[in-house]
Design a protein around this motif. Structure first.
Motif, PDB file in Angstrom:
ATOM      1  N   THR A   1     -47.169  -1.784 -11.911  1.00 35.69           N
ATOM      2  CA  THR A   1     -48.064  -2.598 -11.094  1.00 35.69           C
ATOM      3  C   THR A   1     -48.672  -1.671 -10.052  1.00 35.69           C
ATOM      4  O   THR A   1     -48.273  -0.509  -9.923  1.00 35.69           O
ATOM      5  CB  THR A   1     -47.320  -3.748 -10.386  1.00 35.69           C
ATOM      6  OG1 THR A   1     -46.345  -3.192  -9.508  1.00 35.69           O
ATOM      7  CG2 THR A   1     -46.658  -4.683 -11.384  1.00 35.69           C
ATOM      8  N   HIS A   2     -49.641  -2.170  -9.313  1.00 36.48           N
ATOM      9  CA  HIS A   2     -50.223  -1.435  -8.185  1.00 36.48           C
ATOM     10  C   HIS A   2     -50.243  -2.383  -7.002  1.00 36.48           C
ATOM     11  O   HIS A   2     -50.996  -3.353  -7.002  1.00 36.48           O
ATOM     12  CB  HIS A   2     -51.658  -0.990  -8.481  1.00 36.48           C
ATOM     13  CG  HIS A   2     -51.777   0.118  -9.449  1.00 36.48           C
ATOM     14  ND1 HIS A   2     -51.522   1.425  -9.116  1.00 36.48           N
ATOM     15  CD2 HIS A   2     -52.144   0.125 -10.754  1.00 36.48           C
ATOM     16  CE1 HIS A   2     -51.724   2.196 -10.175  1.00 36.48           C
ATOM     17  NE2 HIS A   2     -52.095   1.429 -11.182  1.00 36.48           N
ATOM     18  N   GLU A   3     -49.397  -2.131  -5.996  1.00 32.85           N
ATOM     19  CA  GLU A   3     -49.379  -2.988  -4.819  1.00 32.85           C
ATOM     20  C   GLU A   3     -50.743  -2.938  -4.143  1.00 32.85           C
ATOM     21  O   GLU A   3     -51.192  -1.880  -3.724  1.00 32.85           O
ATOM     22  CB  GLU A   3     -48.289  -2.540  -3.859  1.00 32.85           C
ATOM     23  CG  GLU A   3     -46.891  -2.798  -4.382  1.00 32.85           C
ATOM     24  CD  GLU A   3     -45.828  -2.345  -3.403  1.00 32.85           C
ATOM     25  OE1 GLU A   3     -46.156  -1.972  -2.257  1.00 32.85           O
ATOM     26  OE2 GLU A   3     -44.651  -2.340  -3.798  1.00 32.85           O
ATOM     27  N   GLY A   4     -51.416  -4.070  -4.100  1.00 33.20           N
ATOM     28  CA  GLY A   4     -52.686  -4.150  -3.396  1.00 33.20           C
ATOM     29  C   GLY A   4     -53.883  -3.622  -4.147  1.00 33.20           C
ATOM     30  O   GLY A   4     -54.970  -3.554  -3.584  1.00 33.20           O
TER      31      GLY A   4
ATOM     32  N   PRO B   1     -53.031  -7.172  -9.084  1.00 38.47           N
ATOM     33  CA  PRO B   1     -52.148  -6.110  -8.611  1.00 38.47           C
ATOM     34  C   PRO B   1     -50.671  -6.306  -8.963  1.00 38.47           C
ATOM     35  O   PRO B   1     -49.971  -5.334  -9.262  1.00 38.47           O
ATOM     36  CB  PRO B   1     -52.338  -6.135  -7.084  1.00 38.47           C
ATOM     37  CG  PRO B   1     -53.700  -6.685  -6.879  1.00 38.47           C
ATOM     38  CD  PRO B   1     -53.892  -7.689  -7.996  1.00 38.47           C
ATOM     39  N   ASP B   2     -50.175  -7.547  -8.939  1.00 41.49           N
ATOM     40  CA  ASP B   2     -48.756  -7.811  -9.171  1.00 41.49           C
ATOM     41  C   ASP B   2     -48.377  -7.946 -10.643  1.00 41.49           C
ATOM     42  O   ASP B   2     -47.202  -8.111 -10.972  1.00 41.49           O
ATOM     43  CB  ASP B   2     -48.331  -9.092  -8.448  1.00 41.49           C
ATOM     44  CG  ASP B   2     -48.482  -8.983  -6.943  1.00 41.49           C
ATOM     45  OD1 ASP B   2     -48.407  -7.854  -6.405  1.00 41.49           O
ATOM     46  OD2 ASP B   2     -48.681 -10.027  -6.297  1.00 41.49           O
TER      47      ASP B   2
ATOM     48  N   SER C   1     -49.188   3.393  -4.334  1.00 40.68           N
ATOM     49  CA  SER C   1     -48.547   2.094  -4.514  1.00 40.68           C
ATOM     50  C   SER C   1     -48.267   1.759  -5.976  1.00 40.68           C
ATOM     51  O   SER C   1     -48.092   0.611  -6.330  1.00 40.68           O
ATOM     52  CB  SER C   1     -49.426   1.009  -3.884  1.00 40.68           C
ATOM     53  OG  SER C   1     -49.524   1.220  -2.514  1.00 40.68           O
ATOM     54  N   TYR C   2     -48.232   2.767  -6.829  1.00 41.78           N
ATOM     55  CA  TYR C   2     -47.905   2.606  -8.246  1.00 41.78           C
ATOM     56  C   TYR C   2     -46.422   2.259  -8.329  1.00 41.78           C
ATOM     57  O   TYR C   2     -45.583   2.986  -7.814  1.00 41.78           O
ATOM     58  CB  TYR C   2     -48.195   3.937  -8.930  1.00 41.78           C
ATOM     59  CG  TYR C   2     -47.981   4.022 -10.414  1.00 41.78           C
ATOM     60  CD1 TYR C   2     -49.009   3.733 -11.289  1.00 41.78           C
ATOM     61  CD2 TYR C   2     -46.780   4.469 -10.942  1.00 41.78           C
ATOM     62  CE1 TYR C   2     -48.854   3.873 -12.655  1.00 41.78           C
ATOM     63  CE2 TYR C   2     -46.611   4.591 -12.307  1.00 41.78           C
ATOM     64  CZ  TYR C   2     -47.643   4.307 -13.154  1.00 41.78           C
ATOM     65  OH  TYR C   2     -47.492   4.450 -14.505  1.00 41.78           O
ATOM     66  N   VAL C   3     -46.102   1.135  -8.939  1.00 39.91           N
ATOM     67  CA  VAL C   3     -44.723   0.653  -8.953  1.00 39.91           C
ATOM     68  C   VAL C   3     -44.243   0.531 -10.389  1.00 39.91           C
ATOM     69  O   VAL C   3     -44.834  -0.200 -11.193  1.00 39.91           O
ATOM     70  CB  VAL C   3     -44.613  -0.725  -8.243  1.00 39.91           C
ATOM     71  CG1 VAL C   3     -43.183  -1.220  -8.289  1.00 39.91           C
ATOM     72  CG2 VAL C   3     -45.120  -0.628  -6.822  1.00 39.91           C
TER      73      VAL C   3
ATOM     74  N   GLU D   1     -41.138  -0.690 -12.643  1.00 44.29           N
ATOM     75  CA  GLU D   1     -39.941  -1.513 -12.562  1.00 44.29           C
ATOM     76  C   GLU D   1     -38.735  -0.777 -13.122  1.00 44.29           C
ATOM     77  O   GLU D   1     -38.857  -0.030 -14.094  1.00 44.29           O
ATOM     78  CB  GLU D   1     -40.148  -2.807 -13.362  1.00 44.29           C
ATOM     79  CG  GLU D   1     -41.271  -3.674 -12.834  1.00 44.29           C
ATOM     80  CD  GLU D   1     -40.984  -4.223 -11.453  1.00 44.29           C
ATOM     81  OE1 GLU D   1     -39.832  -4.616 -11.182  1.00 44.29           O
ATOM     82  OE2 GLU D   1     -41.920  -4.246 -10.632  1.00 44.29           O
TER      83      GLU D   1
END
Length: 128
Positions: A54-57, A89-90, A121-123, A125
């Motif tokens: 995901t990318h936060e924002g 983003p989520d 902000s690359y997330v 999991e």
């Protein structure tokens, strides 16, 4: 090139690899002089899978330059050449290729958080 307009031929931009997978990317953001969004060409060869993330924002838009496949929350979706996919983003997303043909995408992210070198902000999991 003027300050209000720019072009780039992705074929003239060297291919690099993402840090998290073997997929090739051509970084177009800087060459276009883009300041309000991130732009990459992503080349997904047969059998390749990019890292689910995901990318936060940051909202992303993917334009299929060829027929392609995108994973959304773990479900694979076939995308026809020329179709456009918007991802919140989520939402967990990744590009993948379960075919015998190379898939080519243009990926746009706004606002331009992170980069290929520093995902910001690359997330990713945890696989617990």
């Amino acid at each position: 090139m003027s300050e209000g307009f720019s072009t780039v031929d992705p074929e003239g931009v060297p291919e690099e690899q993402f840090d998290t997978c073997e997929t090739s990317v051509r970084k177009l953001t800087e060459r276009l002089g883009a300041a309000e969004l991130r732009v990459n060409q992503v080349i997904v060869e047969p059998g390749e899978v990019t890292t689910p993330h995901t990318h936060e924002g940051q909202e992303e838009v993917f334009v299929a330059m060829t027929d392609g496949q995108i994973g959304i929350e773990g479900e694979v979706h076939d995308v026809a050449e020329g179709e456009v996919v918007r991802v919140h983003p989520d939402t967990v997303r990744n590009l993948l290729n379960h075919t015998d043909e190379t898939h080519v995408w243009l990926a746009f992210g706004a606002p331009p958080v992170g980069s290929v070198e520093d995902f910001g902000s690359y997330v990713v999991e945890d696989g617990d």
